[in-house]
Design an enzyme around this catalytic site. Structure first.
Site, short mmCIF file in Angstrom:
data_model
loop_
_atom_site.label_atom_id
_atom_site.label_comp_id
_atom_site.label_asym_id
_atom_site.label_seq_id
_atom_site.Cartn_x
_atom_site.Cartn_y
_atom_site.Cartn_z
N ASP A 116 -73.10 48.27 38.89
CA ASP A 116 -73.16 46.92 38.34
C ASP A 116 -74.21 46.88 37.24
O ASP A 116 -75.33 47.37 37.42
CB ASP A 116 -73.51 45.91 39.43
N TYR A 118 -76.09 44.63 33.75
CA TYR A 118 -76.88 43.42 33.50
C TYR A 118 -76.83 43.19 31.99
O TYR A 118 -77.83 43.29 31.30
CB TYR A 118 -78.30 43.70 34.00
N HIS A 123 -77.71 35.55 30.22
CA HIS A 123 -78.03 35.61 31.66
C HIS A 123 -79.42 36.21 31.88
O HIS A 123 -80.21 35.68 32.66
CB HIS A 123 -76.97 36.45 32.38
N ARG A 132 -90.04 34.42 35.54
CA ARG A 132 -91.25 34.75 34.79
C ARG A 132 -91.50 33.68 33.74
O ARG A 132 -91.48 33.95 32.53
CB ARG A 132 -91.13 36.13 34.14
N GLU A 189 -71.57 35.82 41.11
CA GLU A 189 -71.79 36.35 39.77
C GLU A 189 -70.42 36.57 39.14
O GLU A 189 -69.64 37.41 39.61
CB GLU A 189 -72.61 37.64 39.79
N GLU A 191 -68.10 38.10 36.74
CA GLU A 191 -68.17 39.34 35.97
C GLU A 191 -66.77 39.84 35.61
O GLU A 191 -65.76 39.33 36.10
CB GLU A 191 -68.89 40.43 36.77
N ASP A 223 -69.47 39.40 42.04
CA ASP A 223 -70.48 40.16 42.78
C ASP A 223 -71.34 39.16 43.57
O ASP A 223 -72.36 38.68 43.07
CB ASP A 223 -71.33 40.98 41.82
N ARG A 227 -79.47 35.50 47.14
CA ARG A 227 -80.65 35.48 46.28
C ARG A 227 -81.95 35.54 47.08
O ARG A 227 -82.94 36.14 46.62
CB ARG A 227 -80.64 34.21 45.43
N GLN A 230 -82.37 39.13 48.32
CA GLN A 230 -82.66 39.97 47.17
C GLN A 230 -84.10 39.79 46.69
O GLN A 230 -84.78 40.75 46.34
CB GLN A 230 -81.69 39.66 46.03
N LYS A 243 -76.92 42.39 47.80
CA LYS A 243 -75.71 42.56 47.00
C LYS A 243 -74.60 43.32 47.72
O LYS A 243 -73.43 43.19 47.36
CB LYS A 243 -76.07 43.35 45.73
N THR A 247 -68.19 42.50 47.29
CA THR A 247 -67.86 42.35 45.87
C THR A 247 -66.36 42.15 45.80
O THR A 247 -65.60 43.00 46.26
CB THR A 247 -68.27 43.59 45.06
N THR A 338 -73.37 39.61 35.28
CA THR A 338 -73.03 38.20 35.17
C THR A 338 -72.79 37.81 33.72
O THR A 338 -73.57 38.14 32.83
CB THR A 338 -74.16 37.33 35.73
N GLU A 352 -78.38 30.19 37.84
CA GLU A 352 -78.62 29.60 36.53
C GLU A 352 -78.16 28.14 36.47
O GLU A 352 -78.86 27.29 35.91
CB GLU A 352 -77.87 30.39 35.47
#
Length: 405
Positions: A116, A118, A123, A132, A189, A191, A223, A227, A230, A243, A247, A338, A352
């Site tokens: 998978d 990113y 995203h 952050r 997610e 995808e 996917d 959260r 994770q 995860k 899937t 995603t 999101e």
């Protein structure tokens, strides 16, 4: 309406012809090709018409066809198009068409490895801003390589399979110690998955220009993500139990040859790329795809992620995945990561859409921050096709059910 008279504008007309695997109450699994709201028994049709590819198609999985390579893929597609459009062929194969509601669809290929990525800058920036807020949204490596991780191929399931809410460890900043229990931040997610056909040799990287020699087609992919599990486990090695529980992929694999009209250039590159990833040179074909996706919860659309905005292409992901000499196997599956666009209604995850639970999502049947038991998530998509037609990608549907407490 006769099976061959597909209504004008149907996204699953003769211009599409995606592959799957199906069975009926009286016959075992075999390769099928979708035409409108019917499924053609491709192996039986090939046998009746004396096709040299009958043995590849009269199988309980797409594996042999995937491994056969690009020449076979193109030949079979041309033959299928003729079979469903030429009247003389239609007369022969009419009895091999089954209404979709009368068949059971299965996972169309045996998943070898699952990776998978990113690859959406939108995203990645959203996630960076969520976790952050006072730092840089993108990590220093993000514009230099497609970030990815290895997933669990044994829990890739076909659309329609229930998703059991996973349990695991979780710890919020307010907790003195981790607790164990069902995930309370179950997410999706949205995808696109790419399916590898032709393997590669160990120690021999696959270049950007060889993408279409190895990748057979694509499908939609969800996917599922816990959260909270994770967030506690992923430092320092990345996603694991958050995860690996499920899937979901579509029952239909759309061949790349059906998506010629959807090809486009990816977003402008803002950083100089190393040669093995550099798709700005003239000899590299455009690697983006214009796929218009939709995410619905309990039948209510919540997002329309645009795949055309993906920064890293599937060809770059394949090149990066093999640049260290890692080999490909028939049935390898890799997810795009995603898909999220630049606006709030184009985000491909609840993380999101609700900004990690801060903002409530209003649905006709109630409010959501993350998924509740009983929720049904549906991913769908289409791409531009020849002459203004739409190429439909098979839906990915999954219902959340409670796990053991």
């Amino acid at each position: 309406m006769p099976p061959f008279d597909v209504p004008e504008g149907d996204p699953f007309g003769p211009h599409n012809l995606p592959y799957g695997v199906f069975s009926t109450p009286s016959s075992p699994r075999t390769v099928g090709v979708r035409l409108g709201d019917h499924v053609l028994d491709a192996g039986a049709a090939a046998g009746a018409l004396g096709s040299p590819y009958a043995d590849l198609l009269a199988r309980p999985t797409l594996g042999p066809l995937l491994a056969a390579g690009r020449t076979a893929w193109s030949d079979v597609r041309r033959a299928l198009t003729a079979w469903v459009t030429v009247p003389a062929h239609q007369e022969v194969i009419a009895d091999f068409l089954h209404p979709l509601p009368s068949v059971e669809l299965h996972l169309p290929f045996e998943v070898a490895d699952y990776v998978d990525f990113y690859a959406s800058e939108n995203h990645a920036r959203n996630v960076g801003q969520i976790f952050r807020p006072d730092g840089e949204a993108l990590t220093p490596n993000w514009k230099h390589l497609p970030i990815g991780y290895h997933g669990r191929s044994g829990t890739v399931v076909v659309s329609g399979t229930d998703v059991v809410r996973p349990s695991g460890q979780r710890k919020t900043p307010a907790d003195a110690a981790p607790v164990f229990g069902p995930s309370v931040k179950l997410d999706i997610e949205a995808e696109v998955g790419f399916v590898v056909g032709v393997p590669s040799a160990l120690g021999r990287p696959v270049g950007l220009g060889d993408f279409r020699e190895h990748v057979f087609g694509l499908c939609l992919l969800n996917d599922w993500s816990a959260r909270d599990v994770q967030a506690w486990e992923y430092v320092p090695l990345g996603p694991f139990l958050g995860k690996s529980f499920a899937t979901s992929v579509s029952a239909w694999i759309t061949p790349l040859d059906a998506l010629e009209e959807a090809r486009l250039a990816p977003p402008e590159r803002t950083h100089e790329l190393l040669p093995y990833l550099d798709d700005t040179v003239p000899e590299v074909e455009p690697g983006g795809y214009d796929l218009r996706m939709s995410v619905a919860i309990n039948g209510h659309e919540v997002s329309r992620p645009p795949f055309a905005t993906m920064y890293w292409t599937a060809a770059q992901q394949l090149a990066h995945m093999t640049v260290n000499g890692a080999s490909l196997r028939t049935g390898d599956l890799y997810g795009s990561g995603t898909v999220s666009g630049p606006t709030a209604d184009e985000r491909g995850s609840l993380l999101e859409l609700t900004w990690n639970g801060r903002d409530v999502l209003e649905l006709p049947d109630g409010k959501r921050t993350f998924l509740e038991d009983g929720d049904v998530v549906t991913l769908s998509a289409w791409a531009p096709g020849p002459g203004g037609a739409r190429v439909g990608l098979g839906d990915v549907v999954g219902r959340v059910v409670p796990g053991d407490r």
